[in-house]
Write an enzyme that holds these catalytic residues in place. Structure first.
Site, mmCIF file in Angstrom:
data_model
loop_
_atom_site.group_PDB
_atom_site.id
_atom_site.type_symbol
_atom_site.label_atom_id
_atom_site.label_comp_id
_atom_site.label_asym_id
_atom_site.label_seq_id
_atom_site.Cartn_x
_atom_site.Cartn_y
_atom_site.Cartn_z
ATOM 1 N N LYS A 18 0.788 -1.240 0.000
ATOM 2 C CA LYS A 18 0.000 0.000 0.000
ATOM 3 C C LYS A 18 0.819 1.289 0.000
ATOM 4 C CE LYS A 18 -3.415 -1.086 -0.588
ATOM 5 N NZ LYS A 18 -3.781 -1.810 -1.870
ATOM 6 N N HIS A 63 6.653 -7.413 -2.571
ATOM 7 C CA HIS A 63 6.539 -6.762 -1.256
ATOM 8 C C HIS A 63 7.548 -7.376 -0.281
ATOM 9 C CE1 HIS A 63 3.084 -4.456 -2.308
ATOM 10 N NE2 HIS A 63 2.204 -5.443 -2.289
ATOM 11 N N SER A 107 -4.352 2.915 4.623
ATOM 12 C CA SER A 107 -4.599 2.279 3.331
ATOM 13 C C SER A 107 -4.621 0.752 3.475
ATOM 14 C CB SER A 107 -3.516 2.719 2.340
ATOM 15 O OG SER A 107 -3.742 2.168 1.073
HETATM 16 S S1 PPS Z 1 -0.668 -2.874 -3.280
HETATM 17 O O1 PPS Z 1 -1.916 -3.664 -3.097
HETATM 18 O O2 PPS Z 1 0.250 -3.062 -2.141
HETATM 19 O O3 PPS Z 1 -0.017 -3.125 -4.558
HETATM 20 O O4 PPS Z 1 -1.168 -1.359 -3.223
HETATM 21 P P1 PPS Z 1 -0.340 -0.096 -3.698
HETATM 22 O O5 PPS Z 1 -0.526 0.086 -5.144
HETATM 23 O O6 PPS Z 1 1.052 -0.163 -3.170
HETATM 24 O O7 PPS Z 1 -1.034 1.087 -2.902
HETATM 25 C C1 PPS Z 1 -2.385 1.469 -3.120
HETATM 26 C C2 PPS Z 1 -2.504 2.894 -2.627
HETATM 27 O O8 PPS Z 1 -1.906 3.758 -3.617
HETATM 28 C C3 PPS Z 1 -2.894 4.678 -4.048
HETATM 29 N N1 PPS Z 1 -2.676 5.048 -5.447
HETATM 30 C C4 PPS Z 1 -2.474 6.307 -5.857
HETATM 31 N N2 PPS Z 1 -2.366 7.459 -5.156
HETATM 32 C C5 PPS Z 1 -2.179 8.591 -5.869
HETATM 33 N N3 PPS Z 1 -2.113 8.642 -7.218
HETATM 34 C C6 PPS Z 1 -2.213 7.504 -7.956
HETATM 35 N N4 PPS Z 1 -2.149 7.561 -9.278
HETATM 36 C C7 PPS Z 1 -2.390 6.270 -7.261
HETATM 37 N N5 PPS Z 1 -2.527 4.981 -7.658
HETATM 38 C C8 PPS Z 1 -2.697 4.255 -6.541
HETATM 39 C C9 PPS Z 1 -4.199 3.935 -3.837
HETATM 40 O O9 PPS Z 1 -5.304 4.789 -3.896
HETATM 41 C C10 PPS Z 1 -3.946 3.341 -2.471
HETATM 42 O O10 PPS Z 1 -3.918 4.334 -1.450
HETATM 43 P P2 PPS Z 1 -5.207 4.772 -0.570
HETATM 44 O O11 PPS Z 1 -4.678 5.690 0.490
HETATM 45 O O12 PPS Z 1 -5.788 3.526 0.003
HETATM 46 O O13 PPS Z 1 -6.129 5.483 -1.511
#
Ligand code: PPS
Length: 300
Positions: A52, A114, A144
């Protein structure tokens, strides 16, 4: 072509167990021998994160940087989790992460993990692969992760917010302690120069600037027009709408509980932490985060 498992096909939520000192579930250890023996190629690019922290965001940027000109079809037809496979995952009726990587037709291959740094297959180091690590401040990362566990049936039950908050501080979540993860990867930079350490907060502050730094690390020089297009395509609202980026095609997640692209903000923790939880967290954080060279921003 891999299948899309539905939560109906899955057994009950997995339990955490201690795996060489790190909390894990069987979905990430069942294929351990193949993961550890994985043969990296010198041009493989590994995207490493604590869950996340912005994995999908950076994976998407990398995919566009390398393939938006040559393989436009794949952006429209292939979900991000197939374009950038998750190395250590094994879920019933889905190809394992290692199988998915082996089937990748691309060069370079973009690979997600991860894993804590000590678990990374040794061939990545031997081949001197480029590694992009993305870190996110602990408070937003925790929030998150909490919502992700609520909606994702291959994750353990999160419990309520206060239980999850305690588990995060105790490092009792899949892939272990956030504190150890970000610190040990940070330390790795000292003896491994092909590691680019990025921060989610910097990406939110100025996506274009962070893409420039990433390109410098990768030795890429996209045109100004390409950079402008990529920066636009990877904004939160755009990715949230994009069925190939937002995980809506994967049946193991229930978006009615919480969407994968949830808020994409810095500072949402303020809507979850009580004043007492925040004070306790900050005190504990100081004890665990001794390296003054590793600094996170919880507000912008
Ligand atoms: S995972 O399942 O571990 O692969 O998730 P991961 O992609 O690492 O993290 C998901 C969070 O990243 C946010 N996210 C973004 N934030 C801003 N801009 C963009 N383009 C973007 N893409 C993914 C996503 O919304 C999750 O965060 P939260 O706080 O839950 O919204």
């Amino acid at each position: 072509m891999s299948l899309k498992p539905d939560k109906m096909d899955l057994p009950p939520r997995p339990k955490l167990f201690d795996f060489h000192g790190i909390s894990m579930t069987h979905y990430f250890t069942d294929n351990w021998e193949n993961v550890q023996n994985f043969q990296a190629r010198p041009d493989d690019i590994l995207v490493a994160t604590y869950p996340k922290a912005g994995t999908t965001w950076v994976s998407y940027i990398l995919d566009l940087l390398y393939f938006s000109k040559t393989c436009q079809e794949r952006q429209k037809t292939t979900p991000i989790y197939e374009r950038v496979p998750f190395l250590e995952i094994t879920v019933p009726s889905l190809d394992s992460g290692t199988e998915m990587v082996e089937k990748l037709p691309t060069s370079p291959r973009l690979i997600k993990t991860h894993l804590p740094v000590q678990f990374v297959p040794k061939s990545f180091w031997e081949q001197n692969c480029r590694i992009v690590y993305v870190a996110r401040n602990a408070k937003d990362n925790m929030v998150s992760f909490f919502h992700f566990e609520r909606m994702n049936y291959i994750q353990p039950e999160p419990g309520d917010w206060s239980e999850f908050y305690q588990k995060f501080m105790d490092g009792k979540l899949v892939f272990g302690s956030w504190y150890d993860h970000v610190n040990n990867w940070w330390k790795k930079k000292q003896d491994y120069s092909n590691l680019h350490y990025m921060f989610y907060e910097d990406m939110i502050e100025d996506t274009g600037r962070e893409i420039d730094k990433l390109c410098h690390f990768l030795g890429l020089s996209p045109s100004a027009e390409e950079k402008r297009m990529i920066t636009g395509d990877v904004q939160f609202d755009s990715m949230k709408k994009d069925g190939m980026a937002n995980y809506s095609t994967l049946g193991i997640m229930d978006f009615k509980v919480s969407p994968f692209m949830r808020k994409g903000l810095v500072g949402d923790w303020k809507n979850h932490f009580t004043v007492a939880q925040n004070e306790k967290f900050d005190e504990d954080y100081k004890k665990k985060m001794k390296d003054a060279t590793l600094q996170f921003r919880t507000v912008l």
